[in-house]
Scaffold this motif. Structure first.
Motif, PDB file in Angstrom:
ATOM      1  N   LYS A 218      -0.084  67.092  13.743  1.00  0.00           N
ATOM      2  CA  LYS A 218       0.649  66.414  12.676  1.00  0.00           C
ATOM      3  C   LYS A 218      -0.101  65.181  12.174  1.00  0.00           C
ATOM      4  O   LYS A 218      -0.761  64.495  12.948  1.00  0.00           O
ATOM      5  N   ILE A 219       0.004  64.920  10.886  1.00  0.00           N
ATOM      6  CA  ILE A 219      -0.400  63.616  10.338  1.00  0.00           C
ATOM      7  C   ILE A 219       0.876  62.911   9.922  1.00  0.00           C
ATOM      8  O   ILE A 219       1.611  63.404   9.067  1.00  0.00           O
ATOM      9  N   GLU A 220       1.179  61.797  10.599  1.00  0.00           N
ATOM     10  CA  GLU A 220       2.462  61.128  10.389  1.00  0.00           C
ATOM     11  C   GLU A 220       2.284  59.813   9.633  1.00  0.00           C
ATOM     12  O   GLU A 220       1.241  59.185   9.724  1.00  0.00           O
ATOM     13  N   ASN A 221       3.343  59.444   8.936  1.00  0.00           N
ATOM     14  CA  ASN A 221       3.383  58.170   8.245  1.00  0.00           C
ATOM     15  C   ASN A 221       4.128  57.193   9.131  1.00  0.00           C
ATOM     16  O   ASN A 221       5.332  57.293   9.298  1.00  0.00           O
ATOM     17  N   LYS A 222       3.404  56.248   9.715  1.00  0.00           N
ATOM     18  CA  LYS A 222       4.047  55.305  10.642  1.00  0.00           C
ATOM     19  C   LYS A 222       4.147  53.941   9.989  1.00  0.00           C
ATOM     20  O   LYS A 222       3.499  52.986  10.388  1.00  0.00           O
ATOM     21  N   GLY A 223       4.915  53.883   8.939  1.00  0.00           N
ATOM     22  CA  GLY A 223       5.107  52.595   8.268  1.00  0.00           C
ATOM     23  C   GLY A 223       3.998  52.294   7.286  1.00  0.00           C
ATOM     24  O   GLY A 223       3.110  53.098   7.050  1.00  0.00           O
ATOM     25  N   ARG A 224       4.078  51.095   6.756  1.00  0.00           N
ATOM     26  CA  ARG A 224       3.206  50.687   5.680  1.00  0.00           C
ATOM     27  C   ARG A 224       1.744  50.754   6.102  1.00  0.00           C
ATOM     28  O   ARG A 224       1.344  50.204   7.105  1.00  0.00           O
ATOM     29  N   GLN A 225       0.929  51.419   5.319  1.00  0.00           N
ATOM     30  CA  GLN A 225      -0.518  51.501   5.532  1.00  0.00           C
ATOM     31  C   GLN A 225      -0.890  51.995   6.916  1.00  0.00           C
ATOM     32  O   GLN A 225      -1.894  51.586   7.479  1.00  0.00           O
ATOM     33  N   ASN A 226      -0.052  52.832   7.490  1.00  0.00           N
ATOM     34  CA  ASN A 226      -0.364  53.287   8.837  1.00  0.00           C
ATOM     35  C   ASN A 226      -0.196  54.796   8.948  1.00  0.00           C
ATOM     36  O   ASN A 226       0.918  55.308   8.964  1.00  0.00           O
ATOM     37  N   ARG A 227      -1.326  55.489   9.013  1.00  0.00           N
ATOM     38  CA  ARG A 227      -1.304  56.942   9.107  1.00  0.00           C
ATOM     39  C   ARG A 227      -1.751  57.353  10.490  1.00  0.00           C
ATOM     40  O   ARG A 227      -2.823  56.973  10.938  1.00  0.00           O
ATOM     41  N   ARG A 228      -0.914  58.126  11.162  1.00  0.00           N
ATOM     42  CA  ARG A 228      -1.204  58.565  12.526  1.00  0.00           C
ATOM     43  C   ARG A 228      -1.744  60.007  12.518  1.00  0.00           C
ATOM     44  O   ARG A 228      -1.070  60.927  12.067  1.00  0.00           O
ATOM     45  N   ILE A 229      -2.965  60.177  13.022  1.00  0.00           N
ATOM     46  CA  ILE A 229      -3.571  61.506  13.089  1.00  0.00           C
ATOM     47  C   ILE A 229      -3.538  61.982  14.540  1.00  0.00           C
ATOM     48  O   ILE A 229      -4.104  61.343  15.429  1.00  0.00           O
ATOM     49  N   ASN A 230      -2.847  63.098  14.780  1.00  0.00           N
ATOM     50  CA  ASN A 230      -2.730  63.671  16.119  1.00  0.00           C
ATOM     51  C   ASN A 230      -3.745  64.784  16.320  1.00  0.00           C
ATOM     52  O   ASN A 230      -3.925  65.633  15.442  1.00  0.00           O
ATOM     53  N   ILE A 231      -4.419  64.764  17.467  1.00  0.00           N
ATOM     54  CA  ILE A 231      -5.454  65.760  17.795  1.00  0.00           C
ATOM     55  C   ILE A 231      -5.026  66.546  19.035  1.00  0.00           C
ATOM     56  O   ILE A 231      -4.491  65.971  19.997  1.00  0.00           O
ATOM     57  N   LEU A 232      -5.287  67.858  18.989  1.00  0.00           N
ATOM     58  CA  LEU A 232      -4.956  68.732  20.123  1.00  0.00           C
ATOM     59  C   LEU A 232      -6.178  69.564  20.486  1.00  0.00           C
ATOM     60  O   LEU A 232      -7.028  69.838  19.636  1.00  0.00           O
ATOM     61  N   PHE A 233      -6.268  69.984  21.748  1.00  0.00           N
ATOM     62  CA  PHE A 233      -7.285  70.966  22.099  1.00  0.00           C
ATOM     63  C   PHE A 233      -6.860  72.310  21.515  1.00  0.00           C
ATOM     64  O   PHE A 233      -5.679  72.661  21.512  1.00  0.00           O
ATOM     65  N   ASP A 234      -7.834  73.065  21.036  1.00  0.00           N
ATOM     66  CA  ASP A 234      -7.540  74.336  20.395  1.00  0.00           C
ATOM     67  C   ASP A 234      -8.204  75.454  21.191  1.00  0.00           C
ATOM     68  O   ASP A 234      -9.138  76.083  20.720  1.00  0.00           O
ATOM     69  N   ALA A 235      -7.746  75.624  22.414  1.00  0.00           N
ATOM     70  CA  ALA A 235      -8.426  76.564  23.327  1.00  0.00           C
ATOM     71  C   ALA A 235      -7.979  78.001  23.067  1.00  0.00           C
ATOM     72  O   ALA A 235      -6.868  78.225  22.652  1.00  0.00           O
TER      73      ALA A 235
END
Ligand SMILES: [Zn+2]
Length: 235
Positions: A218-235
């Motif tokens: 997921k790429i989440e919007n965590k408030g003003r000017q804050n974008r959270r990029i989530n990384i997972l292993f893709d095995a």
């Protein structure tokens, strides 16, 4: 205390002597256990006494100062005596997954421009927060770029820089939330050859190829000017 993990992140165990033990935690003369910090969790594992008794370590934390490491025993553990010889052994499979994900977050810093405002490595996943006001982030593009850098198998290595020299190159500090430790005269940098260079005290793999396949969650919007990029292993 000798911090073995700092020069050799692949050391799975070491011989050591108990220097203190109380309800706060157990201190050793040297250790392979990484204490929680810089967004990387503390190691878990065992301390094995010479009679074969094992003390289960459920977490590792920094103590009174930057080079003080507290090995947190499971509740109800009989504490070892001062001077006891132990073999300190981390849960290597878990640590290696943390090293792979931590190294991948450095690649993410290279793929996405913008100040890093926070980050966390967890077992099997990780995330970074970026100060990116109006940028459209493309999940597929970031995934492709990360896997390209992984495939290119870049060497990864720590090196040290004088504090004064780092002050002359503030652009090296990408993470606004985690300032590099100052006061000891030297700062540890982590260099991914041709890709990323920044202060970091964590543990990493030796080559990016060791990270394995990853993908952006997921790429989440965590408030003003804050974008959270989530990384997972893709095995
Ligand atoms: Zn790092």
């Amino acid at each position: 205390m000798e911090l073995v993990f700092r020069d050799d992140s692949y050391a799975q165990s070491c011989e050591a002597e108990v220097t203190s033990a109380d309800e706060q935690g157990i201190r050793l003369s040297r250790t392979v256990f990484y204490p929680m910090g810089g967004g990387q969790p503390g190691d878990i594992g065992v301390l094995r006494l010479t009679d074969g008794t094992e003390i289960s370590i459920v977490d590792t934390r920094k103590g009174d100062h930057h080079e003080d490491v507290l090995h947190i025993p499971a509740e109800g553990t009989t504490l070892p005596s001062i001077g006891a010889e132990v073999t300190a052994q981390i849960d290597w499979e878990r640590r290696h997954r943390l090293m792979r994900m931590h190294s991948c977050l450095h690649l993410l810093c290279a793929v996405v421009t913008g100040d890093v405002t926070g980050g966390q490595v967890n077992d099997g996943k990780g995330r970074l927060d970026f100060n990116l006001p109006d940028t459209q982030l493309d999940k597929e593009h970031i995934t492709t770029e990360l896997n390209r850098l992984i495939d290119e198998d870049h060497p990864v290595a720590p090196r040290w820089i004088e504090e004064a020299d780092l002050e002359k190159q503030p652009e090296l500090v990408r993470t606004m939330s985690v300032k590099p430790p100052v006061g000891s005269g030297k700062v540890r940098l982590l260099e991914i050859d041709g890709v990323d260079l920044q202060p970091c005290g964590g543990t990493h793999v030796q080559r990016t190829g060791e990270i394995g396949r990853v993908r952006v969650g997921k790429i989440e919007n965590k408030g003003r000017q804050n974008r959270r990029i989530n990384i997972l292993f893709d095995a």
